[in-house]
Design an enzyme around this catalytic site. Structure first.
Site, PDB file in Angstrom:
ATOM      1  N   LYS A 124      40.805  40.853  30.421  1.00  0.00           N
ATOM      2  CA  LYS A 124      41.398  41.150  31.368  1.00  0.00           C
ATOM      3  C   LYS A 124      41.570  42.177  31.994  1.00  0.00           C
ATOM      4  O   LYS A 124      42.375  43.249  31.361  1.00  0.00           O
ATOM      5  CB  LYS A 124      42.620  39.849  32.255  1.00  0.00           C
ATOM      6  N   ARG A 167      50.229  46.508  34.339  1.00  0.00           N
ATOM      7  CA  ARG A 167      50.407  46.118  32.886  1.00  0.00           C
ATOM      8  C   ARG A 167      49.573  46.267  31.748  1.00  0.00           C
ATOM      9  O   ARG A 167      49.172  45.254  31.204  1.00  0.00           O
ATOM     10  CB  ARG A 167      50.236  44.192  33.935  1.00  0.00           C
ATOM     11  N   LYS A 198      37.078  39.904  34.405  1.00  0.00           N
ATOM     12  CA  LYS A 198      38.055  39.679  35.187  1.00  0.00           C
ATOM     13  C   LYS A 198      38.653  41.340  35.759  1.00  0.00           C
ATOM     14  O   LYS A 198      39.093  42.150  35.055  1.00  0.00           O
ATOM     15  CB  LYS A 198      39.186  39.289  35.996  1.00  0.00           C
TER      16      LYS A 198
END
Ligand code: PBG
Length: 311
Positions: A181, A204, A235
């Site tokens: 991710k 993040r 993702k």
């Protein structure tokens, strides 16, 4: 002839529909940056999932939007937290006719918007966060989730959750791991959908991957499989087709890809301006994700495709 020799076919059963349920609202709320997607009430959620089932969609993934947030994101494991309430309602209405997946993270529930517990130095505390993920996993499984999908990118999350589920008697609840991710700018509309603003720089990058890197994705995927992941995910999807292809070539587990909010909204915005043909681009995007190697595609286009392909 072209039909006969086509290498890739998209089918409604390849798709997972992401759905949002919000606490404390009396009617569904539109999400401005995600046209056609809403924050559901529990009742409208149940109705939507029945409609999706009737259209042949086999799976949904649920995100909860709580009325109140706190430092630890306790709504993520509270048995009366919005996602757990909605999971029980879904389980009671569609039962085992639909695969009910629960996104497993705390960012929707934390006041600071991070995917874990923030330590005194301002960084997310990986190991303290694993404990709360385990509680959320057991709460979701107890409420009726068939699959939990940890999306927080903490190291060791899959192994910790597997053990917690097994200890609580949920050996049959599967784990779909958000394995590779990326810290992507394409999640923008999703953060509107779940009312999240991220404290401390607004990103993040401390736990999600750098989009300049592909090799670390393979390490993340192998670690997750080793720890017990049943399905591994990449993702976002379209900017990472190379990663999807590499994962597909290297593992035997089912591979999922998430066609994320920004990817969806770009199609909707350009189509609304008359700049692209919505259906043609949507079909090309989803089919290319499958061609790259994804067996499962999470997409806000699931309902559109189910209706389109039924015509
Ligand atoms: C984290 C989570 C995110 C998405 C799914 N799970 C957002 C994030 O990491 O900031 C994004 C999905 C999308 O953009 O459609 N719980």
């Amino acid at each position: 002839m072209r039909e006969l020799v086509a290498e890739t076919r998209l089918h409604v059963s390849d798709l997972v529909a992401p759905l949002f349920v919000r606490e404390g609202i009396s009617s569904p709320q539109p999400i401005a940056s995600l046209p056609g997607v809403v924050q559901h009430t529990v009742d409208s959620l149940v109705a939507e999932v029945s409609a999706l089932r009737d259209l042949g969609v086999k799976a949904v993934i649920l995100f909860g939007v709580p009325a109140t947030k706190d430092d630890e994101g306790s709504g993520a494991w509270d048995p009366n937290g919005i996602a757990q309430v909605a999971l029980r309602a879904l389980h009671a209405s569609v039962g085992d006719d639909m695969v009910i997946m629960a996104d497993l993270c705390v960012d929707e529930y934390t006041s600071h918007g991070h995917c874990g517990i923030v330590g005194s130095n301002g960084d997310v505390d990986n190991d303290a966060t694993l404990q709360i993920y385990c509680r959320a996993a057991v709460a979701q499984a107890t409420a009726g989730a068939h699959v939990v999908a940890p999306s927080g990118m903490m190291d060791g999350q899959v192994g910790a959750i597997r053990e917690a589920l097994d200890d609580a008697g949920f050996e049959n609840v599967a784990i779909m791991a958000y394995s590779a991710k990326y810290a992507s700018a394409l999640y923008g509309p999703f953060r509107d959908a779940v009312d999240v603003q991220i404290a401390g720089g607004g990103h993040r990058k401390g736990y999600q991957q750098d989009w300049r890197n592909a090799r670390e994705s393979m390490r993340e995927v192998f670690e997750d499989i080793e720890q017990g992941a049943d399905i591994v995910m990449v993702k976002p999807a379209l900017s990472y087709l190379d990663v999807i292809g590499q994962v597909r070539a290297s593992v035997d587990t089912p591979v999922a890809a998430y066609h994320v909010s920004g990817e969806y909204s770009m199609i909707k915005a350009a189509a609304a301006n008359g700049w692209i043909d919505h259906d043609a681009v949507a079909l090309e995007h989803l089919t290319s994700i499958k061609r790259a190697g994804a067996d499962i595609i999470l997409t806000y286009l699931a309902r559109w495709f189910a209706e389109y392909s039924a015509q």
